[in-house]
Scaffold this active site. Structure first.
Site, PDB file in Angstrom:
ATOM      1  N   ARG A  98      12.672  -9.450  15.822  1.00 17.52           N
ATOM      2  CA  ARG A  98      13.133 -10.845  15.778  1.00 17.52           C
ATOM      3  C   ARG A  98      12.153 -11.672  14.954  1.00 17.52           C
ATOM      4  NH1 ARG A  98      11.566  -9.788  20.995  1.00 17.52           N
ATOM      5  NH2 ARG A  98      13.680  -9.421  21.671  1.00 17.52           N
TER       6      ARG A  98
ATOM      7  N   ARG B 259      -0.598 -14.927  19.748  1.00 16.68           N
ATOM      8  CA  ARG B 259      -1.258 -16.240  19.678  1.00 16.68           C
ATOM      9  C   ARG B 259      -0.977 -16.914  18.349  1.00 16.68           C
ATOM     10  NH1 ARG B 259      -6.463 -16.258  16.955  1.00 16.68           N
ATOM     11  NH2 ARG B 259      -7.126 -14.153  16.470  1.00 16.68           N
TER      12      ARG B 259
ATOM     13  N   HIS C 157      23.778   0.090  11.510  1.00 15.84           N
ATOM     14  CA  HIS C 157      25.040   0.789  11.706  1.00 15.84           C
ATOM     15  C   HIS C 157      25.811   0.188  12.877  1.00 15.84           C
ATOM     16  CE1 HIS C 157      23.888   3.851   8.823  1.00 15.84           C
ATOM     17  NE2 HIS C 157      22.689   3.802   9.361  1.00 15.84           N
TER      18      HIS C 157
ATOM     19  N   ASN D  79       0.821  -1.197   0.000  1.00 18.29           N
ATOM     20  CA  ASN D  79       0.000   0.000   0.000  1.00 18.29           C
ATOM     21  C   ASN D  79       0.864   1.259   0.000  1.00 18.29           C
ATOM     22  OD1 ASN D  79      -2.359   1.607   0.159  1.00 18.29           O
ATOM     23  ND2 ASN D  79      -3.372   0.040   1.400  1.00 18.29           N
TER      24      ASN D  79
END
Length: 185
Positions: free
Chosen positions: A165, A182, A114, A84
């Site tokens: 992560r 969940r 960096h 989008n």
């Protein structure tokens, strides 16, 4: 044979982003994005302009202008996927977007990072780590995906989340940092 700075960039090694080859690629992408961003999805030359920015985008997929990227040639988009308005992809490393992926407005996929040491950060070196978004995944508006993250298949990432992560297949994740709330299956 020594690697070029561009090859180092794509190999997750420390590279110098002031390198002439990298700068030429950045300039080329900015010029191509400028052309794309003057169009709409229904414009006559939209598909041509999109493929100049991101080579090989399938006819079944779309990227709504405005769109920004660093290089474009590090981005792979699967079939039936949709990005989008206002998405930003920093593709120093590769960014792989699967099939049937929905990416909400103002999402950012950021491969560059960096150095942690402030003295090293003063220079012109950084590293980039690939991002992968699995098939049938939906990123809500304003999601930020950080360097080196893989989001699994059939996931939903809530709007405004910051994904630092990996997220396994079939998960709803939300928050800053995003955590799995969940399983979806």
């Amino acid at each position: 044979m020594m690697k070029t700075e561009f090859q180092k960039m794509r190999s997750e090694e420390l590279y110098d982003f002031s390198d002439p080859e990298i700068n030429a690629s950045l300039i080329r992408a900015k010029e191509k994005c400028l052309r794309l961003n003057a169009l709409t999805l229904s414009s006559e030359h939209y598909r041509e302009a999109l493929n100049e920015v991101i080579p090989g985008v399938p006819e079944s997929s779309a990227v709504c202008p405005p769109f920004q990227c660093d290089h474009g040639n590090g981005i792979s988009i699967g079939e039936n996927s949709f990005l989008n308005y206002g998405c930003i992809i920093l593709d120093g490393a590769t960014v792989t977007i699967g099939n049937d992926v929905k990416i909400g407005p103002a999402c950012q996929l950021l491969t560059a990072t960096h150095p942690m040491d402030y003295k090293a950060r003063r220079g012109t070196c950084e590293t980039s780590h690939p991002i992968t978004i699995g098939d049938d995944t939906w990123l809500g508006g304003g999601v930020i995906v950080c360097p080196g993250v893989t989001i699994g298949r059939r996931c939903v990432i809530a709007a405004g989340s910051v994904v630092i992560r990996d997220i396994p297949d079939d998960c709803l994740a939300a928050g800053n940092p995003a955590v799995v709330k969940r399983k979806l299956r």
